[in-house]
Design an enzyme around this catalytic site. Structure first.
Site, mmCIF file in Angstrom:
data_model
loop_
_atom_site.group_PDB
_atom_site.id
_atom_site.type_symbol
_atom_site.label_atom_id
_atom_site.label_comp_id
_atom_site.label_asym_id
_atom_site.label_seq_id
_atom_site.Cartn_x
_atom_site.Cartn_y
_atom_site.Cartn_z
ATOM 1 N N ASP A 48 3.738 -4.334 2.520
ATOM 2 C CA ASP A 48 2.445 -3.947 3.079
ATOM 3 C C ASP A 48 2.428 -2.506 3.578
ATOM 4 O OD1 ASP A 48 -0.116 -3.947 4.060
ATOM 5 O OD2 ASP A 48 0.141 -5.617 5.435
ATOM 6 N N HIS A 61 -1.781 -12.319 3.964
ATOM 7 C CA HIS A 61 -1.723 -12.539 5.415
ATOM 8 C C HIS A 61 -2.078 -13.989 5.764
ATOM 9 C CE1 HIS A 61 -0.966 -8.340 5.868
ATOM 10 N NE2 HIS A 61 -2.158 -7.981 5.450
ATOM 11 N N HIS A 96 0.882 -1.167 0.000
ATOM 12 C CA HIS A 96 0.000 0.000 0.000
ATOM 13 C C HIS A 96 0.925 1.225 0.000
ATOM 14 C CE1 HIS A 96 -3.342 -2.628 0.993
ATOM 15 N NE2 HIS A 96 -2.739 -3.020 2.113
#
Length: 466
Positions: free
Chosen positions: A327, A276, A65
């Site tokens: 992430d 995840h 992200h």
């Protein structure tokens, strides 16, 4: 558009090829930026440039992200009785609600340059900040996507753009919260954005699709996306089972656990990337193995957010492809992700070299994790070929043997030390698709990018109560 590289030839003293380290490797790159010849055990030709150290393939950052780079380091205090993923998320939304396309480009360019120095040559961008903060589209509907594409092109990293299906705030909520309004994309929006990216024509750019999570997408929307992607060869990413609360809510709503529900619906196949997958049971792991899907583990973020530990030994035993991702960007180097993938298991199991498998001829922990991440990353990026072998994109990392953490290390233990002896210097040289993007630790444009990033950070945080 990036100028295609000229055909090139190099010689490496050592290189990680399929099967492991090989000595004296002649490397030829074609005019499309792909490996044309990889020939080990070849004396160095007099007229061929010699690389300055051992060579590894670049790794895929399988989950990013980019906008969260502007929040790294700013959620490490607790002023209330408790702090967890959900309270972190509410604070993170301040960044998600504030960035515009120009800011996002500056943040992403800074991040992508750091990822290159950390050994990633491709990044899978799980992108859900789509619209204006009030949820209204920009005049250019895909302005935020263009910001990411432009940042990646400027820096020279490969990009897999993943527009995200995101349409509700939870299993029992019909719509998004006001602070999530700019995230709204339905299945048709996602597919249209992915097709637009594919038409972009950049040689280091491709697209997949993503679903934020089961809590954020209606079941009928997942099935609509399945219809739209029939015959599509690109990757499909989803956050799944990151939090125990998500698992409990999924059970309460559907009667099934998240991965169990995906499998029961017949959605999983080799295109699916389960990000995840922290709170899964053995039956779910076997269902993933049967489907051919990949698990994308983000150890530094999962530790930072207090998510918990996935069952790494079970994933490895089942033969599920594994990839790693940066992430939330609290760490931007794959060496540290692999280190903490193993260290988390050691802490939880009170054992050492958990990922090693001497019974299978794989006694080296770092090598087993590295090869898993290399193979799993290719699937996450939708790349049929990855690594240093003919037909794959010509990406490479040159190890800096002047790194003090490698001093005196026998050549056969180099990867062990790269992962488990820290801190280490960034890669000496980095190539992406036949282009040098880092040379002798120097990265073109890095000072300007850092200045732009600093300006954005000042706008975001100078008046913040931090």
């Amino acid at each position: 558009m990036t100028t295609p590289p000229a055909a090139q030839t190099f010689w490496a003293p050592r290189a990680w090829l399929p099967g492991g380290w090989r000595e004296a490797v002649l490397l030829e790159i074609d005019g499309q930026g792909r490996w044309q010849l990889v020939q080990p055990d070849t004396p160095a030709p007099e007229d061929v440039p010699q690389l300055a150290g051992p060579v590894l393939p670049g790794l895929v950052d399988a989950h990013s992200h980019a906008f969260q780079r502007a929040f790294a380091g700013l959620a490490e205090r607790r002023e209330t009785e408790g702090d967890d993923f959900w309270s972190w998320r509410d604070r993170m939304y301040r960044v998600a609600g504030a960035v515009d396309p120009a800011m996002l480009r500056a943040i992403a360019a800074q991040l992508y340059g750091e990822l290159l120095r950390g050994g990633y040559t491709q990044v899978c961008e799980f992108h859900y900040v789509q619209h204006r903060p009030d949820g209204q589209p920009y005049a250019e509907r895909h302005a935020m996507i263009h910001a990411l594409v432009d940042a990646a092109a400027e820096v020279g990293i490969g990009l897999t753009l993943l527009p995200v299906l995101y349409e509700r705030a939870g299993f029992a909520q019909a719509a998004l919260r006001p602070d999530q309004a700019r995230f709204h994309f339905d299945a048709d929006d996602v597919w249209a954005a992915a097709q637009a990216v594919q038409r972009h024509g950049h040689p280091r750019l491709n697209a997949g699709v993503a679903i934020h999570s089961l809590r954020a997408a209606r079941p009928e929307s997942l099935h609509r996306l399945r219809v739209l992607t029939e015959g599509f060869g690109g990757p499909i990413h989803i956050h799944v089972a990151e939090q125990l609360a998500e698992v409990r809510d999924c059970l309460a709503t559907t009667g099934l656990r998240p991965v169990e529900w995906l499998a029961q619906q017949g959605l999983l196949d080799a295109r699916w990337q389960l990000v995840h997958a922290t709170h899964v049971n053995r039956a779910e792991i076997m269902a993933v193995a049967h489907s051919g899907s990949t698990a994308v583990i983000c150890p530094s973020t999962e530790a930072n957010l207090g998510d918990g530990l996935t069952d790494l030994p079970a994933w490895l035993r089942a033969g599920v492809p594994l990839a790693v991702g940066s992430d939330s960007q609290v760490t931007r180097a794959w060496r540290e992700e692999l280190r903490w993938m193993e260290y988390g298991q050691r802490l939880g199991l009170r054992s050492r070299n958990v990922a090693a498998a001497p019974e299978a001829g794989q006694p080296a922990t770092a090598e087993r994790l590295w090869q898993a991440a290399l193979d799993g990353g290719a699937a996450a990026a939708g790349e049929a070929l990855w690594g240093i072998h003919p037909g794959a994109r010509a990406d490479l990392l040159v190890v800096d043997l002047a790194d003090a953490s490698l001093t005196g290390i026998p050549s056969g233990r180099l990867l062990d030390a790269l992962v488990f002896s820290s801190p280490g210097r960034p890669w000496r040289d980095v190539m992406v698709a036949g282009h040098w993007v880092v040379r002798e630790h120097q990265q073109p444009g890095s000072h300007d990018r850092q200045a732009h990033f600093d300006s954005v950070m000042q706008r975001l945080w100078v008046d913040a109560a931090y």
